[in-house]
Write an enzyme that holds these catalytic residues in place. Structure first.
Site: not given
Length: 312
Positions: A178-179
């Site tokens: 995930f960013d």
């Protein structure tokens, strides 16, 4: 009035309880490579496309961008059931398609050919098929159509746009990256950065250090993933999650870490890149899917063969 969907139940797959399962909906163009067929649809129309799909119904479609992710999800289910055969907190996969049921036979045959445990195939004639996501308790929606993704996000469903690319199927366990801002977290700091620059964003983060960051569009999916992750010890878990963010660790990392702790979200590894390209670290991780809101980061991931999904 919305047209009804036609749902085909795959009786070869054990049906999951949608109230407890982590339901993931994928479109046909996300899980299979249908770019040639899609081009035919755009150039020659629906009837010609349907004829083509019927004529080739026994010819399996090649894997698409989300294919390896779905395979890895299947592996997690296997490991969970080995640990507890009565477990109901499982992944459940359904295919949502704008195909007619007649042209959808090839989709079902392709899934069976690869041994994909897809429980339901929903063929929807309506232009906006995302209206059916909530009725199926979908927690994550992956599509190759930007309008679909935006509609799903507006309906409060975690969603991301996959770009068709050639990907190598990574080995297990399931690895999800995930960013941070505008994906796992809200875009509040991004907005300050756009308005006041880096110094303004740093001042904001220092002032807000003790207050958790707001929820991003993929938080709900990540939390359910974390819940499944906690069923295993760290060493034996079939799920690994990563945070790869443009934030700097020194100036903006503390609040992010405190937020994850406040949420109770287990992240196996976190990388604070301070604006450096994410491609090299993603190439090392080899995730089954990488979620980011920046198209330049998606391009960097694609350049190293990492399956990517854009959160607009």
């Amino acid at each position: 009035m919305a047209k009804p969907e036609s749902t085909v139940i795959n009786t070869n797959v054990k049906q999951k309880d949608p109230s407890t399962a982590l339901v993931i909906a994928v479109t046909t163009r996300a899980i299979f490579n249908l770019e040639e067929e899609h081009k035919l649809y755009l150039e020659k129309g629906k009837e010609e496309y349907t004829r083509h799909q019927q004529a080739n119904q026994d010819k399996p479609l090649p894997p698409g961008t989300a294919f390896a992710f779905i395979q890895a999800v299947q592996y997690v289910n296997k490991k969970i059931l080995e640990s507890n055969p009565a477990e109901r907190d499982l992944f459940d996969i359904l295919v949502l398609s704008n195909n007619s049921p007649e042209s959808g036979v090839r989709i079902i045959n392709s899934a069976k050919h690869y041994g994909l445990e897809i429980s339901k195939f929903c063929f929807v004639s309506d232009e906006d098929s995302t209206q059916y996501l909530k009725s199926h308790s979908v927690k994550l929606f992956l599509s190759a159509d930007r309008t679909d993704v935006c509609n799903a996000l507006r309906r409060g469903v975690s969603a991301a746009l996959v770009f068709q690319q050639e990907v190598q199927a990574p080995s297990t366990p399931l690895r999800v990256v995930f960013d941070g801002d505008a994906v796992l977290f809200s875009d509040e700091t991004d907005q300050i950065f756009q308005e006041q620059g880096l110094e303004g964003a740093l001042q904001y983060e220092r002032a807000m250090e003790a207050i958790p960051i707001g929820d991003g569009p993929l938080k709900a999916f990540a939390m359910h993933l974390g819940k499944m992750r906690k069923k295993f010890g760290q060493e034996k878990s079939p799920i690994r999650t990563y945070l790869v963010t443009a934030r700097s660790g020194r100036d903006m990392g503390i609040r992010a870490i405190k937020t994850l702790r406040e949420w109770g979200l287990p992240i196996d590894e976190a990388f604070f890149m301070d604006g450096a390209p994410k491609g090299p670290i993603l190439a090392q991780i080899q995730p089954h899917i990488f979620f980011d809101d920046g198209l330049h980061n998606i391009q960097g991931a694609q350049d190293v063969g990492v399956p990517s999904a854009w959160v607009p």
